[in-house]
Enzyme design. Structure first.
Site, PDB file in Angstrom:
ATOM      1  CD  GLU A  44      62.007  59.683  42.560  1.00  0.00           C
ATOM      2  OE1 GLU A  44      61.677  58.660  43.189  1.00  0.00           O
ATOM      3  OE2 GLU A  44      63.018  59.752  41.832  1.00  0.00           O
ATOM      4  NE  ARG A 279      74.290  67.166  36.891  1.00  0.00           N
ATOM      5  CZ  ARG A 279      73.887  66.163  37.688  1.00  0.00           C
ATOM      6  NH1 ARG A 279      73.711  64.949  37.186  1.00  0.00           N
ATOM      7  NH2 ARG A 279      73.642  66.385  38.947  1.00  0.00           N
ATOM      8  CE  LYS A 289      66.629  64.549  44.335  1.00  0.00           C
ATOM      9  NZ  LYS A 289      65.267  64.131  43.933  1.00  0.00           N
TER      10      LYS A 289
END
Length: 574
Positions: A44, A279, A289
């Protein structure tokens, strides 16, 4: 969870097998996709990529490359409030810098979810007509309250049984902008009693009166990620949709949407297969983020590309190499088990990559003057050293030795502790590549601070001559000629956090900030190093690996960043 601290064995080892490759190999043997492999990296564009994304980039692009396929770069841009061209450009640059591309046979596979808005809306109407979606007019609070719990089924919305015509009318009026944000949403009609919360009639469209960086004000209804992502994969003919473990519980919804659209004749089978992997959890780093944005906006760092940040632009400016990052990703491997990877593994991969590449040079970071009292005024001896100790073909570098030298301040003490073999009154050391000297004393200022060290040299002790063997000393220090050394700004970076897991247990991660993560020093360089081009890397002998800053360094006016030390000394006594 475990903290892994050991590096894998070899840089040049063959590609290791993993469960994802095993799945692809099985698919190829069965002819499921006709040996076609297409993956995708779908960030994104709402922030800068970090080192966790690097693992996904290396996996998705690397898998496709090794099977002769292609990896698509797709921007999941369905959240207009937070996305921008700035982030798109930064992501493109990051993927290219890591050495990957998305072109195959002259066809560029660069996509945006926003390009599919018309199709996504069309498919949503199709789900409504098939009785698989409905407009819900409950408030967001009511929807949350009615989802149920881990032990209780959800409560169906009182709007769940609206007719197809009413749902289509309301959805079209949502698109036309007739309702306020939050007044209605479109939900998939699945199973309010499912043990998987993602299947309890998830929201697939919501109203947002927000300007989109690509589509402007054309749309006021925007699809949700779970709805968009699987359809984008199918539209692009993705074979293996690789994502991290937090999406494992979303896979049934991914499959449900595609199955419904395939049953309606939109897509043909086989459908894209979602496969999850662990991850990257890296110690002494933050990859949220939101928290990275907080570090930037509150001024705890000097921007997204601060060399202490785990962003790709940050580690690039720090001096990390694409090859070092790829080596790191190979070493940690691909599993389905979450674990913490120690920062030393990351740094170790970089050292292994740079050791063979980086030319050697000398630098004095905390300079203290050394005066050789018995060395003739105006005399100069040319000393030489290899550009790289393991590559004689790269030749030698030369530098002058004169009466006044710069040495490191911690190479002298008046009261040596046990095991200290450097300069103190009466002790002998070798000037690396030069002569043996004996310390005779020091000068101090009015505050008692040492401002110069004095010594005598032994003319028959020069390195490389027969006389050198007559002197047995334990200390060996580096130096630069005061008359010839070149001034430079050197930024010594260290880990941004003092704690391995800065936000563990929900604590304020800012409390774990390392106050010594950046030190700026007025240093001196060996002649020649001052002309380094931006992003040119060196090993400063004894100090570690350094890079000429990609923005601030100019030939003749150098600014160097420390990439990493020669060995891991974190948390160890000096």
């Amino acid at each position: 969870m475990n903290i892994e601290t050991k590096d894998a064995d070899r840089n040049d080892a063959p590609t290791a097998s993993n469960f994802i490759r095993n799945i692809i190999d099985d698919d190829n043997r069965s002819g499921k996709w006709g040996s076609r492999v297409e993956t995708r990296f779908p960030p994104e564009p709402n922030g800068y990529l970090h080192i966790g994304h690097a693992k996904s980039i290396c996996l998705n692009f690397g898998i496709a490359q090794s099977y002769g396929g292609v990896c698509h770069l797709r921007f999941d841009d369905t959240n207009p409030e937070k996305e921008s061209f700035e982030y798109v450009e930064s992501i493109v640059d990051a993927v290219k810098w890591l050495g990957f591309e998305w072109t195959k046979e002259n066809e560029e596979h660069l996509y945006f979810a926003s390009d599919y808005y018309d199709k996504l809306y069309e498919f949503a109407e199709l789900l409504i007509t098939r009785g698989k979606a409905y407009v819900d007019s409950q408030t967001a609070e009511e929807i949350r309250a009615n989802r149920g719990s881990a032990t209780e089924a959800g409560t169906p919305s009182r709007y769940r049984e609206r007719s197809v015509d009413e749902n289509l009318d309301l959805f079209r009026r949502m698109k036309a902008g007739e309702f306020k944000e939050g007044e209605h949403v479109l939900r998939a009609k699945i199973d309010m009693a499912s043990p998987n919360f993602n299947m309890r009639d998830p929201v697939i469209y919501r109203i947002r009166f927000a300007h989109h960086y690509r589509t402007g004000d054309t749309w006021c209804v925007y699809p949700m990620y779970d709805y968009t992502h699987c359809i984008s994969d199918a539209l692009e003919n993705i074979t293996h949709s690789l994502c991290t473990l937090e999406f494992e519980d979303h896979r049934p919804l991914y499959d449900w949407i595609l199955d419904e659209l395939a049953s309606a004749g939109i897509f043909t089978r086989p459908l894209p297969q979602q496969i999850e992997f662990s991850r990257l959890n890296l110690t002494y780093a933050i990859t949220s983020k939101r928290k990275l944005l907080q570090l930037v906006t509150e001024g705890h760092v000097d921007g997204w590309d601060d060399p202490r940040m785990p962003t790709i632009v940050g580690v690039r400016r720090r001096g990390f190499t694409p090859e070092g990052i790829k080596l790191f990703c190979e070493r940690i491997g691909i599993t389905k088990v979450d674990s913490w990877i120690d920062m030393s593994v990351f740094e170790g991969a970089l050292r292994d990559d740079l050791d063979d590449k980086a030319p050697r040079t000398a630098a004095v970071l905390d300079p203290l003057k050394l005066i050789i009292d018995n060395y003739p005024e105006g005399q100069s001896d040319e000393c030489s050293a290899p550009v790289h100790p393991h590559h004689p073909e790269r030749g030698n570098r030369t530098f002058p030795l004169t009466r006044e030298l710069w040495i490191e301040r911690d190479d002298f003490t008046e009261t040596p502790p046990k095991g200290y073999f450097r300069l103190f009154p009466g002790n002998k050391v070798r000037l690396r590549y030069g002569y043996v000297i004996e310390c005779t004393g020091a000068e101090k200022d009015e505050h008692g601070n040492v401002i110069a060290v004095h010594c005598n040299y032994f003319p028959d002790s020069r390195s490389g001559t027969e006389g050198a063997n007559n002197y047995k000393v334990k200390g060996n220090i580096h130096w630069l000629s005061v008359a010839h050394a070149k001034p430079a700004e050197v930024r010594v970076y260290d880990r941004l956090f003092r704690e391995p897991q800065p936000d563990a247990g929900g604590r304020d991660f800012l409390e774990a900030l390392n106050p010594d993560s950046k030190r700026v020093m007025n240093a001196y360089l060996e002649p020649g190093a001052e002309n380094a081009e931006p992003e040119q890397r060196f090993q400063f002998e004894r100090h570690g690996y350094f890079v000429a800053d990609r923005y601030d360094s100019k030939p003749g006016k150098p600014v160097f960043n420390r990439i990493v030390g020669l060995r891991d000394t974190w948390g160890k006594p000096a």
